[in-house]
Enzyme design. Structure first.
Site, PDB file in Angstrom:
ATOM      1  N   GLY A  22       1.057  -1.257  -0.179  1.00 49.83           N
ATOM      2  CA  GLY A  22       0.059  -0.116  -0.254  1.00 49.83           C
ATOM      3  C   GLY A  22       0.783   1.130  -0.043  1.00 49.83           C
ATOM      4  O   GLY A  22       2.157   1.004   0.070  1.00 49.83           O
ATOM      5  N   VAL A  23       0.115   2.402  -0.024  1.00 45.34           N
ATOM      6  CA  VAL A  23       0.981   3.584  -0.251  1.00 45.34           C
ATOM      7  C   VAL A  23       0.899   4.532   1.393  1.00 45.34           C
ATOM      8  O   VAL A  23       1.224   5.519   1.509  1.00 45.34           O
ATOM      9  CB  VAL A  23       0.498   4.717  -1.212  1.00 45.34           C
ATOM     10  N   GLY A  24       0.023   3.833   2.158  1.00 45.19           N
ATOM     11  CA  GLY A  24      -0.069   4.400   3.527  1.00 45.19           C
ATOM     12  C   GLY A  24      -0.563   3.558   4.509  1.00 45.19           C
ATOM     13  O   GLY A  24      -1.309   2.648   4.089  1.00 45.19           O
ATOM     14  N   CYS A  54      -8.609   1.151   0.477  1.00 44.58           N
ATOM     15  CA  CYS A  54      -8.191   1.144   1.481  1.00 44.58           C
ATOM     16  C   CYS A  54      -7.838  -0.362   2.158  1.00 44.58           C
ATOM     17  O   CYS A  54      -8.568  -1.146   1.718  1.00 44.58           O
ATOM     18  CB  CYS A  54      -9.081   1.798   2.478  1.00 44.58           C
ATOM     19  N   GLU A  92      -5.306   8.968   5.380  1.00 48.55           N
ATOM     20  CA  GLU A  92      -4.593   8.449   6.773  1.00 48.55           C
ATOM     21  C   GLU A  92      -5.048   9.224   7.847  1.00 48.55           C
ATOM     22  O   GLU A  92      -5.276   8.490   8.884  1.00 48.55           O
ATOM     23  CB  GLU A  92      -3.109   8.177   6.198  1.00 48.55           C
ATOM     24  N   HIS A 111      -8.418   8.346   9.205  1.00 45.51           N
ATOM     25  CA  HIS A 111      -8.142   6.946   9.962  1.00 45.51           C
ATOM     26  C   HIS A 111      -8.049   7.282  11.248  1.00 45.51           C
ATOM     27  O   HIS A 111      -8.759   6.661  12.226  1.00 45.51           O
ATOM     28  CB  HIS A 111      -6.876   6.298   9.422  1.00 45.51           C
TER      29      HIS A 111
END
Ligand code: ZN
Length: 196
Positions: free
Chosen positions: A47-49, A111, A154, A157
């Site tokens: 993932g990227v985050g 996500c 992010e 979250h």
């Protein structure tokens, strides 16, 4: 090394406000270990985050990175339209996000905690984030385009918000359907197709 599983939607930890990291925990082996684990989990996904609640830790910590190989595996027009650029790994503790301007961007977003799905989500095009890095040094990052989207996702979250709270519901799809139906189409064409 055994990595913790990524918590999936429905779990309470993804819907709670995560706690600030107290300053006496900065630069401790515990916090550095958490960040190292988060980076490993993000890369393994891939993932990227990743935000700490996604591995069940209710603390305000995020990690992000976008690797050059992710960009070369995507269509050039798509990378350009998304303003996607590679950036080195960053960890941000207690991030505070501020949106800049009133320009928005709409793209498919997924996500790791809503595994296998994606939907169109409108985000601010440009944001600025402040916080601390894993050593406790101040971080300030002003960025536009895809990295700004990752940051907004992010930080959401940490407040118990998932992209499904912000998505255009008619666009909610399995990722394979997004690929099959919309590959090579612009966002305007995709919206016309979906009637949104
Ligand atoms: Zn997420």
């Amino acid at each position: 090394m055994d990595l913790p599983p990524i918590v999936q939607t429905g779990a309470g930890v993804l819907r709670a406000r995560a706690a600030e990291v107290s300053l006496d925990r900065l630069a401790t082996p515990e916090l550095e270990g958490l960040i190292a684990t988060m980076i490993d989990v993000m890369r393994a996904a891939p993932g990227v985050g990743l935000a700490a609640p996604q591995i069940g830790i209710p603390l305000r910590v995020i990690v992000l990175e976008d690797r050059p190989e992710f960009l070369t595996s995507s269509a050039e027009a798509e990378v350009r339209e998304k303003e996607r650029v590679a950036f080195a790994t960053r960890a941000i503790v207690n991030p505070v996000l501020r949106t800049i301007g009133d320009t928005h961007a709409m793209f498919f977003e997924g996500c790791l905690s809503v595994d296998g799905y994606a939907a169109l989500v409108e985000r601010y095009r440009e944001v600025e984030v402040t916080g601390l890095d894993e050593h406790g040094a101040p971080v300030h990052w002003r960025v536009a385009g895809w990295p700004a989207r990752i940051l907004q996702h992010e930080v959401d979250h940490l407040d118990g918000t998932l992209y499904v709270d912000r998505m255009l519901t008619r666009s909610f799809s399995r990722v394979e359907h997004v690929r099959q139906r919309f590959a090579g189409l612009s966002i305007a064409e995709i919206r016309a197709e979906l009637g949104v």
